[in-house]
Design a protein around this motif. Structure first.
Motif: not given
Length: 56
Positions: A26-27, A29-31, A33-35, A39-40
């Motif tokens: 989960l972490a 996936a967010g990383h 996207r952000a860094e 997009t997926e």
């Protein structure tokens, strides 16, 4: 507990994650996207992350 270093999959990235495998995914996936501008999160990346996780 597991540990994953993003640099094991994305050369030059210094971010590291610790937790259960699910927490790390989960972490990451967010990383991603952000860094890293994803997009997926493709299945291939998930497989690479799972393969690179080690016991913390």
């Amino acid at each position: 507990m597991k540990k994953f270093r993003c640099g094991d999959v994305v050369p030059g990235c210094t971010r590291a994650f610790t937790g259960s495998a699910d927490q790390i995914l989960l972490a990451v996936a967010g990383h991603a996207r952000a860094e890293h501008g994803l997009t997926e999160v493709p299945e291939q990346l998930i497989a690479q992350v799972n393969a690179a996780m080690v016991d913390a």
